[in-house]
Motif scaffolding. Structure first.
Motif, PDB file in Angstrom:
ATOM      1  N   VAL A 143      -1.566 -11.278   0.125  1.00 23.83           N
ATOM      2  CA  VAL A 143      -2.720 -11.985   1.083  1.00 23.83           C
ATOM      3  C   VAL A 143      -3.119 -12.208   2.395  1.00 23.83           C
ATOM      4  CG1 VAL A 143      -3.363 -14.501   1.145  1.00 23.83           C
ATOM      5  CG2 VAL A 143      -2.803 -13.424  -0.978  1.00 23.83           C
ATOM      6  N   VAL A 144      -1.554 -12.188   2.899  1.00 21.57           N
ATOM      7  CA  VAL A 144      -1.214 -11.179   4.503  1.00 21.57           C
ATOM      8  C   VAL A 144      -1.860 -10.608   5.120  1.00 21.57           C
ATOM      9  CG1 VAL A 144       0.280 -11.570   5.981  1.00 21.57           C
ATOM     10  CG2 VAL A 144       0.825 -12.926   3.931  1.00 21.57           C
ATOM     11  N   ARG A 145      -2.465  -9.068   4.468  1.00 17.89           N
ATOM     12  CA  ARG A 145      -2.738  -8.646   5.493  1.00 17.89           C
ATOM     13  C   ARG A 145      -4.363  -8.496   5.060  1.00 17.89           C
ATOM     14  NH1 ARG A 145       0.503  -5.122   1.880  1.00 17.89           N
ATOM     15  NH2 ARG A 145       2.350  -3.465   2.961  1.00 17.89           N
ATOM     16  N   LYS A 146      -5.045  -8.679   3.878  1.00 18.16           N
ATOM     17  CA  LYS A 146      -6.443  -9.149   4.086  1.00 18.16           C
ATOM     18  C   LYS A 146      -6.881 -10.278   5.340  1.00 18.16           C
ATOM     19  CE  LYS A 146      -8.398 -10.360   0.202  1.00 18.16           C
ATOM     20  NZ  LYS A 146      -9.272 -10.345  -0.952  1.00 18.16           N
ATOM     21  N   ALA A 147      -5.704 -11.070   5.538  1.00 18.26           N
ATOM     22  CA  ALA A 147      -5.632 -12.548   6.069  1.00 18.26           C
ATOM     23  C   ALA A 147      -6.057 -11.466   7.465  1.00 18.26           C
ATOM     24  CB  ALA A 147      -4.549 -13.764   6.328  1.00 18.26           C
ATOM     25  N   HIS A 187       3.052  -3.814 -14.807  1.00 14.93           N
ATOM     26  CA  HIS A 187       2.081  -3.716 -14.142  1.00 14.93           C
ATOM     27  C   HIS A 187       2.504  -2.747 -13.470  1.00 14.93           C
ATOM     28  CE1 HIS A 187       3.243  -4.825 -10.113  1.00 14.93           C
ATOM     29  NE2 HIS A 187       3.550  -5.544 -10.996  1.00 14.93           N
ATOM     30  N   PRO A 188       1.143  -1.862 -13.979  1.00 19.78           N
ATOM     31  CA  PRO A 188       0.896  -0.387 -13.028  1.00 19.78           C
ATOM     32  C   PRO A 188       1.123  -0.452 -11.684  1.00 19.78           C
ATOM     33  CG  PRO A 188      -1.139  -0.870 -14.636  1.00 19.78           C
ATOM     34  CD  PRO A 188      -0.742  -1.834 -14.162  1.00 19.78           C
ATOM     35  N   LEU A 189       0.796   0.653 -10.835  1.00 22.59           N
ATOM     36  CA  LEU A 189       1.735   0.535  -9.497  1.00 22.59           C
ATOM     37  C   LEU A 189       0.243   0.790  -8.437  1.00 22.59           C
ATOM     38  CD1 LEU A 189       4.141   0.955  -7.268  1.00 22.59           C
ATOM     39  CD2 LEU A 189       2.964   3.589  -7.436  1.00 22.59           C
ATOM     40  N   LEU A 190       0.620  -1.112  -8.130  1.00 25.62           N
ATOM     41  CA  LEU A 190      -1.158  -1.665  -7.570  1.00 25.62           C
ATOM     42  C   LEU A 190      -0.929  -1.257  -5.976  1.00 25.62           C
ATOM     43  CD1 LEU A 190      -1.147  -4.548  -9.491  1.00 25.62           C
ATOM     44  CD2 LEU A 190      -2.167  -2.894 -10.064  1.00 25.62           C
ATOM     45  N   ILE A 191       0.198  -0.937  -5.865  1.00 22.03           N
ATOM     46  CA  ILE A 191       0.411  -1.308  -4.281  1.00 22.03           C
ATOM     47  C   ILE A 191      -0.109  -0.395  -2.921  1.00 22.03           C
ATOM     48  CG2 ILE A 191       2.258  -0.698  -2.003  1.00 22.03           C
ATOM     49  CD1 ILE A 191       4.018  -2.132  -4.150  1.00 22.03           C
ATOM     50  N   THR A 192      -1.130  -0.692  -2.012  1.00 25.47           N
ATOM     51  CA  THR A 192      -1.702   0.286  -1.954  1.00 25.47           C
ATOM     52  C   THR A 192      -0.924   0.906   0.103  1.00 25.47           C
ATOM     53  OG1 THR A 192      -2.848  -0.937  -0.654  1.00 25.47           O
ATOM     54  CG2 THR A 192      -3.757  -0.462  -2.530  1.00 25.47           C
ATOM     55  N   ASP A 193      -0.343   0.835   0.675  1.00 26.43           N
ATOM     56  CA  ASP A 193       0.340   0.851   1.473  1.00 26.43           C
ATOM     57  C   ASP A 193       1.438   0.189   1.719  1.00 26.43           C
ATOM     58  OD1 ASP A 193      -2.042   1.158   2.803  1.00 26.43           O
ATOM     59  OD2 ASP A 193      -1.557  -1.228   2.840  1.00 26.43           O
ATOM     60  N   LEU A 194       2.644   1.557   2.011  1.00 29.68           N
ATOM     61  CA  LEU A 194       4.038   1.380   2.208  1.00 29.68           C
ATOM     62  C   LEU A 194       4.326   0.142   2.571  1.00 29.68           C
ATOM     63  CD1 LEU A 194       6.808   3.129   1.286  1.00 29.68           C
ATOM     64  CD2 LEU A 194       6.405   3.944   3.926  1.00 29.68           C
ATOM     65  N   PRO A 195       5.126  -0.444   1.605  1.00 27.48           N
ATOM     66  CA  PRO A 195       5.959  -1.630   2.123  1.00 27.48           C
ATOM     67  C   PRO A 195       7.036  -1.667   3.104  1.00 27.48           C
ATOM     68  CG  PRO A 195       6.279  -2.184  -0.498  1.00 27.48           C
ATOM     69  CD  PRO A 195       5.692  -0.656  -0.484  1.00 27.48           C
ATOM     70  N   ASP A 196       7.066  -2.635   4.130  1.00 26.17           N
ATOM     71  CA  ASP A 196       8.084  -1.862   5.171  1.00 26.17           C
ATOM     72  C   ASP A 196      10.191  -2.292   4.733  1.00 26.17           C
ATOM     73  OD1 ASP A 196       6.120  -2.563   7.097  1.00 26.17           O
ATOM     74  OD2 ASP A 196       6.689  -4.856   7.209  1.00 26.17           O
ATOM     75  N   GLN A 197      10.161  -2.821   2.978  1.00 26.91           N
ATOM     76  CA  GLN A 197      11.493  -2.564   3.034  1.00 26.91           C
ATOM     77  C   GLN A 197      11.930  -1.375   2.022  1.00 26.91           C
ATOM     78  OE1 GLN A 197      11.928  -5.768  -0.196  1.00 26.91           O
ATOM     79  NE2 GLN A 197      11.908  -7.224   1.181  1.00 26.91           N
ATOM     80  N   TRP A 198      10.790  -0.829   1.959  1.00 22.14           N
ATOM     81  CA  TRP A 198      11.072   0.556   1.007  1.00 22.14           C
ATOM     82  C   TRP A 198      11.152   1.735   1.790  1.00 22.14           C
ATOM     83  CZ3 TRP A 198       7.509   0.979  -4.104  1.00 22.14           C
ATOM     84  CH2 TRP A 198       7.306   0.500  -4.880  1.00 22.14           C
ATOM     85  N   ARG A 199       9.642   1.025   3.487  1.00 22.02           N
ATOM     86  CA  ARG A 199      10.516   2.580   3.994  1.00 22.02           C
ATOM     87  C   ARG A 199      11.865   2.484   4.956  1.00 22.02           C
ATOM     88  NH1 ARG A 199       6.436   4.486   7.488  1.00 22.02           N
ATOM     89  NH2 ARG A 199       4.947   3.442   6.639  1.00 22.02           N
ATOM     90  N   ARG A 255       2.683   7.570  -4.772  1.00 25.05           N
ATOM     91  CA  ARG A 255       1.616   6.772  -5.175  1.00 25.05           C
ATOM     92  C   ARG A 255       1.347   8.187  -6.023  1.00 25.05           C
ATOM     93  NH1 ARG A 255      -3.095   5.135  -3.949  1.00 25.05           N
ATOM     94  NH2 ARG A 255      -3.405   2.712  -4.309  1.00 25.05           N
ATOM     95  N   PHE A 256       0.671   9.237  -6.068  1.00 27.32           N
ATOM     96  CA  PHE A 256      -0.397  10.223  -6.269  1.00 27.32           C
ATOM     97  C   PHE A 256      -0.290   9.709  -8.232  1.00 27.32           C
ATOM     98  CE2 PHE A 256      -1.206  14.334  -7.591  1.00 27.32           C
ATOM     99  CZ  PHE A 256      -2.506  14.218  -7.349  1.00 27.32           C
ATOM    100  N   TYR A 257       1.226  10.373  -8.036  1.00 23.11           N
ATOM    101  CA  TYR A 257       2.179  11.048  -8.845  1.00 23.11           C
ATOM    102  C   TYR A 257       2.281   9.887 -10.010  1.00 23.11           C
ATOM    103  CZ  TYR A 257       5.489  11.885 -13.148  1.00 23.11           C
ATOM    104  OH  TYR A 257       5.977  11.889 -14.047  1.00 23.11           O
ATOM    105  N   TRP A 258       1.932   8.371  -9.718  1.00 20.89           N
ATOM    106  CA  TRP A 258       1.632   7.030 -10.402  1.00 20.89           C
ATOM    107  C   TRP A 258       0.774   6.688 -11.080  1.00 20.89           C
ATOM    108  CZ3 TRP A 258       5.836   7.099 -13.689  1.00 20.89           C
ATOM    109  CH2 TRP A 258       7.331   7.306 -13.646  1.00 20.89           C
ATOM    110  N   THR A 259      -0.095   6.820  -9.861  1.00 19.03           N
ATOM    111  CA  THR A 259      -1.796   6.331  -9.851  1.00 19.03           C
ATOM    112  C   THR A 259      -2.455   7.558 -10.402  1.00 19.03           C
ATOM    113  OG1 THR A 259      -1.965   6.727  -7.643  1.00 19.03           O
ATOM    114  CG2 THR A 259      -1.338   4.626  -8.423  1.00 19.03           C
ATOM    115  N   SER A 260      -2.196   8.861 -10.014  1.00 25.34           N
ATOM    116  CA  SER A 260      -3.185   9.327 -10.263  1.00 25.34           C
ATOM    117  C   SER A 260      -3.027  10.786 -11.298  1.00 25.34           C
ATOM    118  CB  SER A 260      -4.415  10.472  -9.214  1.00 25.34           C
ATOM    119  OG  SER A 260      -4.986   9.189  -8.452  1.00 25.34           O
TER     120      SER A 260
END
Length: 267
Positions: free
Chosen positions: A54-58, A167-179, A199-204
């Motif tokens: 929601v923050v990214r959209k705002a 739920h499936p992997l819904l994250i589109t951008d690399l989160p800061d904590q993961w980075r 992301r490619f492996y877990w989504t496609s």
């Protein structure tokens, strides 16, 4: 923290609650001395009480409206600039300004009291009153009813813990904590490149359709980074497909162990 920026946001005519919360969070992180405003998405999410998505959209919506701009050089820190003068105008509330409907003077109603002979209430004098026996009876009944209810209905035990929502992997951008985790474990790796393969492996790829909780996806990312670290030291490193299958097997074994422990705990 910039008090002037925070006041400008709250006094504006902006009606979108999410955008107001995000702007207040940015104003909180604004340094009045240096003019820098460089909070991470996770920090903005925490301060605004909104999810990262929601923050990214705002932020994107406010960039399009010209309320803020974002500047980030390759490999540098993201910086925000606030243009609060572009916010919609609102009626300014100032101290001492008479409003359209003035508040009338109010006086307190009569009441009975045992203490304070001749006590004043809003200009009226309250005369002596003697305790009302009927009122005392009603007041005394209330705690008795509560005690009797507590005796008839004992406290219930805590409900059983519900299973985590997957739920499936819904994250589109690399989160800061993961980075940050990737940079700490393997500073020689490119987090964006690792994220693209992950992301490619877990989504496609072969891992598509896998459902996990948020906490489990975080563990999957950490395991992926560690396994890639081990694979780079081999003469023939594992492919991303082999790495994903191995991680899936290990996580399935961990889930089975946790499920077995839960069954024993509730047995």
């Amino acid at each position: 923290m910039s008090y002037s920026a925070t006041a400008a946001v709250l006094a504006s005519g902006l009606t979108d609650g999410t955008q107001v919360s995000v702007l207040v969070a940015l104003a909180y992180c604004l340094n009045d001395t240096t003019g820098l405003c460089c909070p991470s998405t996770a920090t903005i999410s925490k301060l605004s009480r909104r999810s990262v998505h929601v923050v990214r959209k705002a932020i994107q919506a406010m960039i399009e409206k010209g309320y803020i701009t974002v500047d980030q050089k390759p490999g540098g820190v993201r910086s925000f600039s606030l243009f609060l003068d572009r916010l919609p105008e609102s009626v300014q509330i100032r101290t001492g300004v008479q409003i359209d409907t003035p508040v009338q003077n109010c006086t307190g109603g009569t009441y009975r009291t045992v203490r304070g002979v001749g006590t004043e209430l809003y200009g009226e004098v309250v005369q002596n009153c003697t305790p009302n026996k009927e009122d005392n009876k009603e007041l005394n009944k209330k705690p008795n009813r509560e005690d009797s209810c507590a005796a008839i209905h004992p406290a219930q035990s805590a409900p059983k813990r519900r299973p985590a929502i997957t739920h499936p992997l819904l994250i589109t951008d690399l989160p800061d904590q993961w980075r940050d985790y990737c940079a700490q474990v393997r500073p020689d790796l490119d987090p964006d490149r690792v994220w693209t393969a992950f992301r490619f492996y877990w989504t496609s790829g072969r891992g598509s359709g896998t459902r996990r909780s948020d906490k489990s996806w975080n563990s999957t990312w950490q395991t992926w980074v560690r396994k890639e670290s081990e694979g780079t030291r081999r003469e023939q490193p594992m492919s991303y497909a082999e790495m994903g299958e191995q991680i899936a097997r290990e996580l399935a074994e961990e889930d089975a162990k946790k499920e077995e422990q839960r069954r024993k705990a509730y047995a």
